[in-house]
Design a protein around this motif. Structure first.
Motif, PDB file in Angstrom:
ATOM      1  N   GLN A  45      42.164 -26.171  31.519  1.00  0.00           N
ATOM      2  CA  GLN A  45      42.113 -25.072  32.479  1.00  0.00           C
ATOM      3  C   GLN A  45      43.508 -24.473  32.589  1.00  0.00           C
ATOM      4  OE1 GLN A  45      40.702 -26.914  36.066  1.00  0.00           O
ATOM      5  NE2 GLN A  45      39.038 -27.923  34.975  1.00  0.00           N
ATOM      6  N   ASP A  82      40.491 -23.075  24.437  1.00  0.00           N
ATOM      7  CA  ASP A  82      39.021 -23.147  24.449  1.00  0.00           C
ATOM      8  C   ASP A  82      38.498 -23.257  23.027  1.00  0.00           C
ATOM      9  OD1 ASP A  82      38.859 -22.978  27.208  1.00  0.00           O
ATOM     10  OD2 ASP A  82      38.093 -20.916  27.238  1.00  0.00           O
ATOM     11  N   ARG A  83      39.109 -22.503  22.125  1.00  0.00           N
ATOM     12  CA  ARG A  83      38.711 -22.530  20.721  1.00  0.00           C
ATOM     13  C   ARG A  83      38.940 -23.922  20.123  1.00  0.00           C
ATOM     14  NH1 ARG A  83      41.515 -17.698  18.818  1.00  0.00           N
ATOM     15  NH2 ARG A  83      40.053 -16.530  20.061  1.00  0.00           N
ATOM     16  N   PRO A  90      35.325 -24.950  25.717  1.00  0.00           N
ATOM     17  CA  PRO A  90      35.500 -24.405  27.065  1.00  0.00           C
ATOM     18  C   PRO A  90      35.465 -25.499  28.139  1.00  0.00           C
ATOM     19  CG  PRO A  90      33.962 -23.070  25.816  1.00  0.00           C
ATOM     20  CD  PRO A  90      34.235 -24.296  24.987  1.00  0.00           C
ATOM     21  N   GLY A  91      36.386 -25.381  29.101  1.00  0.00           N
ATOM     22  CA  GLY A  91      36.411 -26.290  30.235  1.00  0.00           C
ATOM     23  C   GLY A  91      37.266 -27.530  30.065  1.00  0.00           C
ATOM     24  N   GLN A 119      44.464 -19.832  27.309  1.00  0.00           N
ATOM     25  CA  GLN A 119      43.103 -20.287  27.638  1.00  0.00           C
ATOM     26  C   GLN A 119      42.169 -20.062  26.454  1.00  0.00           C
ATOM     27  OE1 GLN A 119      41.834 -21.652  31.004  1.00  0.00           O
ATOM     28  NE2 GLN A 119      40.787 -22.458  29.219  1.00  0.00           N
ATOM     29  N   SER A 120      42.257 -18.898  25.864  1.00  0.00           N
ATOM     30  CA  SER A 120      41.387 -18.579  24.740  1.00  0.00           C
ATOM     31  C   SER A 120      41.649 -19.499  23.545  1.00  0.00           C
ATOM     32  CB  SER A 120      41.590 -17.112  24.346  1.00  0.00           C
ATOM     33  OG  SER A 120      40.752 -16.779  23.266  1.00  0.00           O
ATOM     34  N   SER A 166      39.968 -33.379  31.865  1.00  0.00           N
ATOM     35  CA  SER A 166      40.452 -32.054  31.492  1.00  0.00           C
ATOM     36  C   SER A 166      41.932 -31.948  31.831  1.00  0.00           C
ATOM     37  CB  SER A 166      39.654 -30.960  32.199  1.00  0.00           C
ATOM     38  OG  SER A 166      39.885 -31.002  33.577  1.00  0.00           O
TER      39      SER A 166
END
Length: 194
Positions: free
Chosen positions: A39, A30-31, A35-36, A26-27, A4
């Motif tokens: 970070q 993540d898209r 997610p993860g 972050q959003s 990550s």
């Protein structure tokens, strides 16, 4: 095994600009990566530690479709900077403060709007090279952006910095939002999955 990536966003109080950057990036990442895989965290050079996001900044973040819940301001530390693959700051002055805390960060710290400008100088072919994971891709994009530093004319501070809206009029919060949202697609595309 995937690695990550870690991104740190930095402003002064860690209640307006850097949390706005943290939550939008972050959003978007993540898209792109899931997610993860990336970070995104934030901190402040003079953080109002323990505070929630400023209500005016939060309202604008949520109006853009991003969540602000659970945010708590924290201080910038050398460990946070050392643990990041990329540090994006609200201003060039913050970039200098990050480098003072952890000098090796000079290789991977950029003002956010400046980073957006630098990655526009990177070819689509270079950005679209398949990567094994998010960490590898983001570290490669950071190196490509850094290589653009001498190849592109530098922005002036008004183009590179995000205005500080803290304790200022609503129009300044609108200006901050506009500056971030204008650069966000370019940054998200560069850092997103090829």
């Amino acid at each position: 095994m995937s690695s990550s990536a870690r991104i740190l966003t930095v402003c002064t109080g860690n209640i307006c600009r850097s949390p706005f950057l943290e939550r939008t990036l972050q959003s978007e990442l993540d898209r792109s990566w899931g997610p993860g895989e990336v970070q995104v965290h934030s901190a402040g050079t003079g953080a109002l530690t323990g505070s929630a996001m400023d209500p005016e900044a939060r309202a604008r973040l949520e109006a853009q479709g991003y969540a602000a819940n659970g945010f708590v301001a924290r201080d910038l530390t050398a460990d946070l900077v050392a643990g990041a693959d990329l540090v994006l700051t609200a201003t060039r002055a913050h970039r200098g403060k990050v480098a003072a805390v952890h000098p090796r960060a000079l290789r991977y710290v950029f003002a956010f709007r400046e980073f957006a400008d630098l990655v526009t100088g990177v070819s689509d072919d270079d950005l679209q090279v398949p990567s094994a994971d998010a960490g590898e891709h983001i570290r490669r994009v950071v190196a490509l952006a850094a290589a653009q530093r001498g190849a592109r004319p530098p922005l002036d501070d008004s183009e590179a910095d995000i205005v500080d809206p803290y304790r200022r009029a609503a129009e300044v919060f609108d200006q901050m939002t506009g500056q971030i949202m204008a650069a966000l697609p370019t940054v998200a595309r560069a850092l997103g999955r090829p």
